[in-house]
Design a protein around this motif. Structure first.
Motif, mmCIF file in Angstrom:
data_model
loop_
_atom_site.group_PDB
_atom_site.id
_atom_site.type_symbol
_atom_site.label_atom_id
_atom_site.label_comp_id
_atom_site.label_asym_id
_atom_site.label_seq_id
_atom_site.Cartn_x
_atom_site.Cartn_y
_atom_site.Cartn_z
ATOM 1 N N GLN A 170 0.918 -1.170 -0.085
ATOM 2 C CA GLN A 170 0.013 -0.033 0.044
ATOM 3 C C GLN A 170 0.810 1.186 -0.005
ATOM 4 N N LYS A 171 1.982 1.183 0.863
ATOM 5 C CA LYS A 171 2.893 2.259 1.133
ATOM 6 C C LYS A 171 3.408 2.515 -0.583
ATOM 7 N N GLN A 172 3.978 1.613 -0.931
ATOM 8 C CA GLN A 172 4.934 1.635 -2.094
ATOM 9 C C GLN A 172 3.886 1.977 -3.309
ATOM 10 N N ILE A 173 2.808 1.549 -3.674
ATOM 11 C CA ILE A 173 1.912 1.760 -4.725
ATOM 12 C C ILE A 173 1.240 3.366 -4.326
ATOM 13 N N ASN A 174 0.915 3.759 -3.169
ATOM 14 C CA ASN A 174 0.514 5.054 -2.868
ATOM 15 C C ASN A 174 1.230 6.198 -3.455
ATOM 16 N N SER A 175 2.696 6.082 -3.456
ATOM 17 C CA SER A 175 3.671 6.985 -4.039
ATOM 18 C C SER A 175 3.926 7.025 -5.512
ATOM 19 N N VAL A 176 3.137 6.387 -6.179
ATOM 20 C CA VAL A 176 3.587 6.173 -7.566
ATOM 21 C C VAL A 176 2.639 6.879 -8.435
ATOM 22 N N GLY A 177 3.035 7.272 -9.849
ATOM 23 C CA GLY A 177 2.029 7.714 -10.908
ATOM 24 C C GLY A 177 1.382 6.772 -11.628
ATOM 25 N N VAL A 178 2.078 5.458 -11.669
ATOM 26 C CA VAL A 178 1.478 4.361 -12.571
ATOM 27 C C VAL A 178 2.154 3.133 -11.906
ATOM 28 N N VAL A 179 1.089 2.133 -11.961
ATOM 29 C CA VAL A 179 1.449 0.589 -11.842
ATOM 30 C C VAL A 179 1.767 -0.172 -12.829
ATOM 31 N N ILE A 180 2.790 -0.993 -13.084
ATOM 32 C CA ILE A 180 3.013 -1.759 -14.060
ATOM 33 C C ILE A 180 2.823 -3.317 -13.750
ATOM 34 N N ILE A 181 1.831 -3.972 -14.540
ATOM 35 C CA ILE A 181 1.641 -5.358 -14.087
ATOM 36 C C ILE A 181 2.210 -6.281 -15.119
#
Length: 131
Positions: free
Chosen positions: A53-64
């Protein structure tokens, strides 16, 4: 463009908690992209939900990386669910050397791209949200 003028894109790249071939190949692919700087905020040894949650909260895009999905479904699904919960754009990368993406990922994807570095960079730039 001078290197110091490049925007640094904060991204989260899906991972399984340890180094995996597809993950390593993807990182290398992004590192070779011209005039593109990124910081991957996904921390390999941190896959507890509060850490993700902390890691993803700080980004502008998620790559799967969809090639990891069938083998590590619960871990990757947790990352997707957190990204959706935080309203992050989700770029799905086709499985390495294949065209088909798991339907579950296809229906939540903001964009789906293959392993071509310029296409990946373009998708990140187009879908990136700033804080």
């Amino acid at each position: 463009m001078f290197e110091s003028e490049l925007e640094v894109y904060k991204i989260f790249i899906s991972h399984i908690g340890e180094n995996e071939d597809e993950y390593s190949i993807f990182i290398e692919k992004l590192q070779t992209a011209h005039e593109f700087e990124f910081k991957n905020l996904g921390i390999l040894d941190r896959i507890a939900e509060k850490d993700l949650q902390k890691q993803i909260n700080s980004v502008g895009v998620v790559i799967i990386l969809s090639g990891l999905y069938n083998k590590y479904k619960s871990i990757i699904k947790k990352q997707v669910d957190i990204a959706k919960e935080l309203d992050k754009p989700i770029i799905v990368i086709r499985p390495f050397g294949m065209e088909n993406v798991p339907f579950e990922l296809e229906k939540i994807a903001t964009d789906i791209v293959g392993w071509n570095a310029p296409c990946i960079v373009h998708s990140i730039e187009e879908n990136y949200i700033t804080e």
